[in-house]
Design a protein around this motif. Structure first.
Motif, PDB file in Angstrom:
ATOM      1  N   MET A  13      17.169 -22.425   2.313  1.00 35.87           N
ATOM      2  CA  MET A  13      16.761 -21.324   1.423  1.00 35.87           C
ATOM      3  C   MET A  13      17.719 -21.273   0.140  1.00 35.87           C
ATOM      4  O   MET A  13      18.971 -21.407   0.410  1.00 35.87           O
ATOM      5  N   GLY A  14      17.001 -21.150  -1.021  1.00 35.41           N
ATOM      6  CA  GLY A  14      18.064 -20.932  -2.099  1.00 35.41           C
ATOM      7  C   GLY A  14      17.783 -19.460  -2.677  1.00 35.41           C
ATOM      8  O   GLY A  14      17.901 -18.554  -1.719  1.00 35.41           O
ATOM      9  N   GLY A  15      17.218 -19.309  -3.829  1.00 42.41           N
ATOM     10  CA  GLY A  15      17.004 -18.104  -4.365  1.00 42.41           C
ATOM     11  C   GLY A  15      15.685 -17.528  -4.077  1.00 42.41           C
ATOM     12  O   GLY A  15      15.183 -17.904  -2.989  1.00 42.41           O
ATOM     13  N   TYR A  16      15.158 -16.492  -4.955  1.00 41.76           N
ATOM     14  CA  TYR A  16      13.733 -16.175  -4.659  1.00 41.76           C
ATOM     15  C   TYR A  16      12.711 -17.424  -5.119  1.00 41.76           C
ATOM     16  O   TYR A  16      12.671 -17.245  -6.159  1.00 41.76           O
ATOM     17  N   THR A  17      12.109 -17.909  -4.105  1.00 42.62           N
ATOM     18  CA  THR A  17      11.245 -19.237  -4.474  1.00 42.62           C
ATOM     19  C   THR A  17       9.666 -18.730  -4.240  1.00 42.62           C
ATOM     20  O   THR A  17       9.400 -17.527  -3.833  1.00 42.62           O
ATOM     21  N   ASP A  18       9.020 -19.846  -4.378  1.00 47.05           N
ATOM     22  CA  ASP A  18       7.588 -19.774  -4.115  1.00 47.05           C
ATOM     23  C   ASP A  18       7.356 -19.500  -2.748  1.00 47.05           C
ATOM     24  O   ASP A  18       6.477 -18.814  -2.198  1.00 47.05           O
ATOM     25  N   ALA A  19       8.145 -19.976  -1.873  1.00 43.61           N
ATOM     26  CA  ALA A  19       8.083 -19.576  -0.301  1.00 43.61           C
ATOM     27  C   ALA A  19       8.436 -18.283  -0.132  1.00 43.61           C
ATOM     28  O   ALA A  19       7.567 -17.788   0.649  1.00 43.61           O
ATOM     29  N   ASN A  20       9.495 -17.622  -0.753  1.00 43.89           N
ATOM     30  CA  ASN A  20       9.480 -16.125  -0.505  1.00 43.89           C
ATOM     31  C   ASN A  20       8.140 -15.607  -1.267  1.00 43.89           C
ATOM     32  O   ASN A  20       7.753 -14.442  -0.386  1.00 43.89           O
ATOM     33  N   ARG A  21       7.798 -15.739  -2.184  1.00 42.85           N
ATOM     34  CA  ARG A  21       6.414 -15.081  -2.589  1.00 42.85           C
ATOM     35  C   ARG A  21       5.604 -15.307  -1.592  1.00 42.85           C
ATOM     36  O   ARG A  21       4.786 -14.457  -1.400  1.00 42.85           O
ATOM     37  N   ALA A  22       5.004 -16.483  -1.243  1.00 46.41           N
ATOM     38  CA  ALA A  22       3.959 -16.725  -0.182  1.00 46.41           C
ATOM     39  C   ALA A  22       4.200 -15.770   1.032  1.00 46.41           C
ATOM     40  O   ALA A  22       3.592 -15.324   1.623  1.00 46.41           O
ATOM     41  N   PHE A  23       5.483 -15.732   1.353  1.00 52.68           N
ATOM     42  CA  PHE A  23       5.718 -14.893   2.604  1.00 52.68           C
ATOM     43  C   PHE A  23       5.581 -13.326   2.310  1.00 52.68           C
ATOM     44  O   PHE A  23       4.826 -12.687   3.169  1.00 52.68           O
ATOM     45  N   LEU A  24       5.908 -12.782   1.232  1.00 48.36           N
ATOM     46  CA  LEU A  24       5.625 -11.367   0.992  1.00 48.36           C
ATOM     47  C   LEU A  24       4.289 -11.127   0.664  1.00 48.36           C
ATOM     48  O   LEU A  24       3.698 -10.220   1.551  1.00 48.36           O
ATOM     49  N   GLN A  25       3.599 -12.191   0.295  1.00 45.87           N
ATOM     50  CA  GLN A  25       1.996 -12.008   0.058  1.00 45.87           C
ATOM     51  C   GLN A  25       1.278 -11.857   1.427  1.00 45.87           C
ATOM     52  O   GLN A  25       0.562 -11.101   1.562  1.00 45.87           O
TER      53      GLN A  25
END
Ligand SMILES: [Zn+2]
Ligand SMILES: [Zn+2]
Length: 323
Positions: A13-25
């Motif tokens: 994991m790095g900073g706030y990524t597309d993966a984080n966005r997808a998780f939050l959604q």
């Protein structure tokens, strides 16, 4: 060891990524997650991100916590936070989106009509300030029939609070049986309510997390003589809110324990007695739907309506989530 296997998801994991966005959604779409329900979500996100298949069983609680803390940094300016609590019966950790500032009932205004919100308020009044949470009947749940009848009841608290003679009974929040049932299903779907196998509605872990402060503020009070009248109680062992579990056999004693908390607690204490009043703890005095279903009147009612009598009601696990 030549092959150390795939890199743990959390390490990549790095900073706030597309993966984080997808998780939050994904979280916002569900409102509630457990580690088990989060695993396939995070595995799917990781598969896309890493370009190789990640299995759900490879996802750990650390991975989930990483995603949640990243999500919380984004949610905090919106006065929202993902918090967790234990399910009172299964002890599974439940993660839910909680509003950190505004009145939870006001917050419902974005998705529910005014009548529906008043209906929810009346449901809560009936659960925590009505016949089902009075004296020994510390049930804090409602049967399906009771939950629907609430829709036809007048807004009791509102008329009480105002000048009783001047205020006409309010028709606000009156829902017919069909509308009440639809609303109950919506509250079940959205994870605010749970329905037990015997058909009782109670608040879910998500609702308890969101409403805890409000429930205490609304239903715990001192009467005219300065006596505490605490309708909302907390487990003596884990200090969390308790709506299902056991209570001290001495009626006036305030001690409550979750079923899952008792074993450890009494082992540590080295005696199966109430930690407050020292009465022997028999485990036969209940908080939650068992306060109703173990009563003689409920049992004979079921016998009359053709249900098989249950010889040992204590042996049956009650309230196991949604039907
Ligand atoms: Zn507890
Ligand atoms: Zn006691």
């Amino acid at each position: 060891m030549a092959d150390l296997g795939p890199m743990p998801v959390s390490m990549s994991m790095g900073g706030y990524t597309d993966a984080n966005r997808a998780f939050l959604q994904a979280f916002l779409a569900r409102s509630v997650l457990t580690l088990e329900t989060a695993k396939p979500v995070i595995a799917a996100i990781s598969t896309v991100r890493d370009g190789r298949e990640v299995q759900a069983q490879d996802i750990t609680v650390d991975d989930l916590n990483h995603y949640i803390s990243a999500a919380n940094r984004k949610l905090s300016p919106l006065d929202l936070e993902i918090r967790s609590t234990f399910h009172q019966q299964t002890r599974e950790r439940v993660y839910g989106l909680v509003n950190t500032t505004s009145d939870p009932l006001t917050q419902l205004a974005t998705t529910y009509t005014a009548d529906e919100i008043i209906y929810v308020k009346k449901l809560l009044d009936a659960m925590f300030d009505g016949q089902n949470n009075k004296g020994r009947r510390e049930a804090m749940c409602l049967s399906g029939i009771e939950a629907i009848q609430v829709g036809r009841a007048q807004n009791r608290r509102e008329t009480q609070d105002g000048n009783e003679n001047a205020t006409q009974p309010s028709a606000a929040g009156m829902l017919g049986a069909r509308d009440a049932e639809a609303m109950l299903n919506k509250l079940l779907d959205e994870g605010w309510l749970e329905k037990s196998r015997l058909g009782f509605y109670s608040l879910s872990p998500r609702a308890l997390m969101e409403l805890k402060g409000w429930l205490v503020e609304t239903y715990n009070e001192e009467d005219e003589d300065g006596q505490r009248r605490d309708k909302i109680k907390f487990c003596h062992a884990c200090k969390e809110i308790i709506t299902v579990g056991q209570r001290c056999p001495r009626r006036e004693c305030s001690c409550r324990l979750h079923d899952i908390c008792t074993q450890n607690f009494f082992r540590m204490q080295r005696s199966q007695t109430c930690p407050i009043c020292k009465t022997e703890w028999d485990g036969q005095h209940y908080v939650g739907e068992k306060a109703i279903t173990t009563s003689e009147s409920y049992q004979s009612g079921r016998r009359r309506s053709g249900h098989r009598p249950r010889v040992d009601p204590g042996a049956e696990h009650s309230g196991d989530g949604n039907d």
